[in-house]
Write a protein that holds these residues in place. Structure first.
Motif, PDB file in Angstrom:
ATOM      1  N   VAL A 200       0.826  -1.197   0.000  1.00 29.11           N
ATOM      2  CA  VAL A 200       0.000   0.000   0.000  1.00 29.11           C
ATOM      3  C   VAL A 200       0.865   1.253   0.000  1.00 29.11           C
ATOM      4  O   VAL A 200       0.792   2.079  -0.898  1.00 29.11           O
ATOM      5  CB  VAL A 200      -0.973   0.016   1.207  1.00 29.11           C
ATOM      6  N   ARG A 201       1.713   1.395   1.021  1.00 29.97           N
ATOM      7  CA  ARG A 201       2.555   2.583   1.128  1.00 29.97           C
ATOM      8  C   ARG A 201       3.611   2.369   2.201  1.00 29.97           C
ATOM      9  O   ARG A 201       3.538   1.429   2.987  1.00 29.97           O
ATOM     10  CB  ARG A 201       1.733   3.817   1.468  1.00 29.97           C
ATOM     11  N   TYR A 202       4.577   3.275   2.215  1.00 27.70           N
ATOM     12  CA  TYR A 202       5.547   3.288   3.300  1.00 27.70           C
ATOM     13  C   TYR A 202       4.905   3.955   4.509  1.00 27.70           C
ATOM     14  O   TYR A 202       3.984   4.759   4.376  1.00 27.70           O
ATOM     15  CB  TYR A 202       6.804   4.081   2.903  1.00 27.70           C
ATOM     16  N   LEU A 203       5.402   3.624   5.681  1.00 26.26           N
ATOM     17  CA  LEU A 203       4.961   4.314   6.894  1.00 26.26           C
ATOM     18  C   LEU A 203       5.848   5.541   7.076  1.00 26.26           C
ATOM     19  O   LEU A 203       7.046   5.497   6.802  1.00 26.26           O
ATOM     20  CB  LEU A 203       5.091   3.383   8.099  1.00 26.26           C
ATOM     21  N   PHE A 204       5.276   6.620   7.541  1.00 20.37           N
ATOM     22  CA  PHE A 204       6.012   7.865   7.693  1.00 20.37           C
ATOM     23  C   PHE A 204       6.025   8.312   9.141  1.00 20.37           C
ATOM     24  O   PHE A 204       5.081   8.063   9.899  1.00 20.37           O
ATOM     25  CB  PHE A 204       5.393   8.967   6.819  1.00 20.37           C
ATOM     26  N   GLU A 205       7.120   8.965   9.497  1.00 26.44           N
ATOM     27  CA  GLU A 205       7.267   9.533  10.828  1.00 26.44           C
ATOM     28  C   GLU A 205       7.865  10.919  10.652  1.00 26.44           C
ATOM     29  O   GLU A 205       8.955  11.058  10.084  1.00 26.44           O
ATOM     30  CB  GLU A 205       8.181   8.643  11.679  1.00 26.44           C
ATOM     31  N   GLN A 206       7.159  11.930  11.076  1.00 22.57           N
ATOM     32  CA  GLN A 206       7.567  13.328  10.947  1.00 22.57           C
ATOM     33  C   GLN A 206       7.878  13.696   9.496  1.00 22.57           C
ATOM     34  O   GLN A 206       8.869  14.341   9.185  1.00 22.57           O
ATOM     35  CB  GLN A 206       8.775  13.612  11.847  1.00 22.57           C
ATOM     36  N   GLY A 207       7.058  13.229   8.576  1.00 23.98           N
ATOM     37  CA  GLY A 207       7.183  13.589   7.175  1.00 23.98           C
ATOM     38  C   GLY A 207       8.235  12.826   6.394  1.00 23.98           C
ATOM     39  O   GLY A 207       8.424  13.068   5.208  1.00 23.98           O
ATOM     40  N   LYS A 208       8.922  11.880   7.011  1.00 22.38           N
ATOM     41  CA  LYS A 208       9.956  11.092   6.326  1.00 22.38           C
ATOM     42  C   LYS A 208       9.603   9.620   6.456  1.00 22.38           C
ATOM     43  O   LYS A 208       8.896   9.218   7.380  1.00 22.38           O
ATOM     44  CB  LYS A 208      11.332  11.338   6.946  1.00 22.38           C
ATOM     45  N   ARG A 209      10.149   8.815   5.523  1.00 17.81           N
ATOM     46  CA  ARG A 209       9.931   7.372   5.641  1.00 17.81           C
ATOM     47  C   ARG A 209      10.441   6.902   6.994  1.00 17.81           C
ATOM     48  O   ARG A 209      11.547   7.240   7.403  1.00 17.81           O
ATOM     49  CB  ARG A 209      10.688   6.621   4.537  1.00 17.81           C
ATOM     50  N   ALA A 210       9.640   6.133   7.687  1.00 21.95           N
ATOM     51  CA  ALA A 210      10.030   5.625   9.005  1.00 21.95           C
ATOM     52  C   ALA A 210      11.186   4.655   8.855  1.00 21.95           C
ATOM     53  O   ALA A 210      11.208   3.826   7.944  1.00 21.95           O
ATOM     54  CB  ALA A 210       8.847   4.935   9.668  1.00 21.95           C
ATOM     55  N   LYS A 211      12.157   4.763   9.746  1.00 24.64           N
ATOM     56  CA  LYS A 211      13.324   3.884   9.715  1.00 24.64           C
ATOM     57  C   LYS A 211      13.408   3.126  11.028  1.00 24.64           C
ATOM     58  O   LYS A 211      13.207   3.690  12.100  1.00 24.64           O
ATOM     59  CB  LYS A 211      14.605   4.689   9.498  1.00 24.64           C
ATOM     60  N   VAL A 212      13.683   1.846  10.908  1.00 22.08           N
ATOM     61  CA  VAL A 212      13.866   0.986  12.076  1.00 22.08           C
ATOM     62  C   VAL A 212      15.322   0.535  12.054  1.00 22.08           C
ATOM     63  O   VAL A 212      15.798   0.006  11.052  1.00 22.08           O
ATOM     64  CB  VAL A 212      12.929  -0.239  12.027  1.00 22.08           C
ATOM     65  N   GLN A 213      16.018   0.753  13.148  1.00 24.63           N
ATOM     66  CA  GLN A 213      17.429   0.390  13.199  1.00 24.63           C
ATOM     67  C   GLN A 213      17.583  -1.121  13.325  1.00 24.63           C
ATOM     68  O   GLN A 213      16.710  -1.815  13.834  1.00 24.63           O
ATOM     69  CB  GLN A 213      18.106   1.095  14.360  1.00 24.63           C
ATOM     70  N   ASP A 214      18.740  -1.618  12.857  1.00 27.44           N
ATOM     71  CA  ASP A 214      19.013  -3.053  12.893  1.00 27.44           C
ATOM     72  C   ASP A 214      18.929  -3.609  14.309  1.00 27.44           C
ATOM     73  O   ASP A 214      18.410  -4.704  14.524  1.00 27.44           O
ATOM     74  CB  ASP A 214      20.391  -3.354  12.305  1.00 27.44           C
ATOM     75  N   LYS A 215      19.434  -2.860  15.289  1.00 28.12           N
ATOM     76  CA  LYS A 215      19.405  -3.384  16.664  1.00 28.12           C
ATOM     77  C   LYS A 215      17.972  -3.527  17.167  1.00 28.12           C
ATOM     78  O   LYS A 215      17.679  -4.391  17.974  1.00 28.12           O
ATOM     79  CB  LYS A 215      20.257  -2.531  17.591  1.00 28.12           C
ATOM     80  N   ASP A 216      17.059  -2.696  16.671  1.00 30.75           N
ATOM     81  CA  ASP A 216      15.659  -2.820  17.067  1.00 30.75           C
ATOM     82  C   ASP A 216      15.030  -4.071  16.467  1.00 30.75           C
ATOM     83  O   ASP A 216      14.221  -4.738  17.105  1.00 30.75           O
ATOM     84  CB  ASP A 216      14.873  -1.584  16.658  1.00 30.75           C
TER      85      ASP A 216
END
Length: 148
Positions: A68-84
């Motif tokens: 459907v779409r990317y998830l956004f956080e504060q107007g930017k594509r949300a990023k999840v760090q590798d450690k998470d």
């Protein structure tokens, strides 16, 4: 990224076929119907798939039906760090490894896989249970005690 309902696992498989690194966490649960019980794989994050793509390849994922779409956080594509992601995997598996032997309840131990510290909340034989804070949530993991 966000997917159509009940298509996360199919989307993850199709993206993996395209060479995209994906993670769609699942958990085995027992579901009961009127006539039987069955173990089924349930999505931990319904309608979501974590993808690792380069900036130039972000449009490629929309070739897959169900995206459907990317998830956004504060107007930017949300990023999840590798450690998470590793923290989530360890939490779902219920384990992590700490390199300490003499611990007591209330001690803080370093968990190398998470690159974070966990506080020991319970001890049982060669296992300790610790709390950690990752992926914007706290959780409890089982930590194996390893000799140095």
């Amino acid at each position: 990224m966000y997917t159509k309902p009940n298509t996360s696992l199919k989307v993850a498989a199709r993206l993996a076929d395209l060479g995209v690194m994906v993670y769609a966490p699942t958990q085995t649960v027992v579901r009961q119907w009127a006539d039987r019980k069955k173990k089924v794989q349930v999505q931990v994050m319904p309608s979501m798939v974590l993808v690792n793509v380069h900036e130039k390849d972000t449009g490629m994922v929309f070739q897959v039906p169900g995206v459907v779409r990317y998830l956004f956080e504060q107007g930017k594509r949300a990023k999840v760090q590798d450690k998470d992601v590793v923290a989530m995997q360890l939490h779902l598996e219920g384990k992590a490894i700490a390199a300490q032997t003499a611990v007591q309840v209330g001690d803080t131990v370093q968990v190398p896989q998470l690159d974070e510290k966990a506080t020991v909340v319970a001890l049982r034989e060669k296992k300790m249970f610790g709390t950690f804070r990752a992926f914007r949530r706290s959780g409890v993991i089982s930590i194996a005690v390893v000799s140095n």
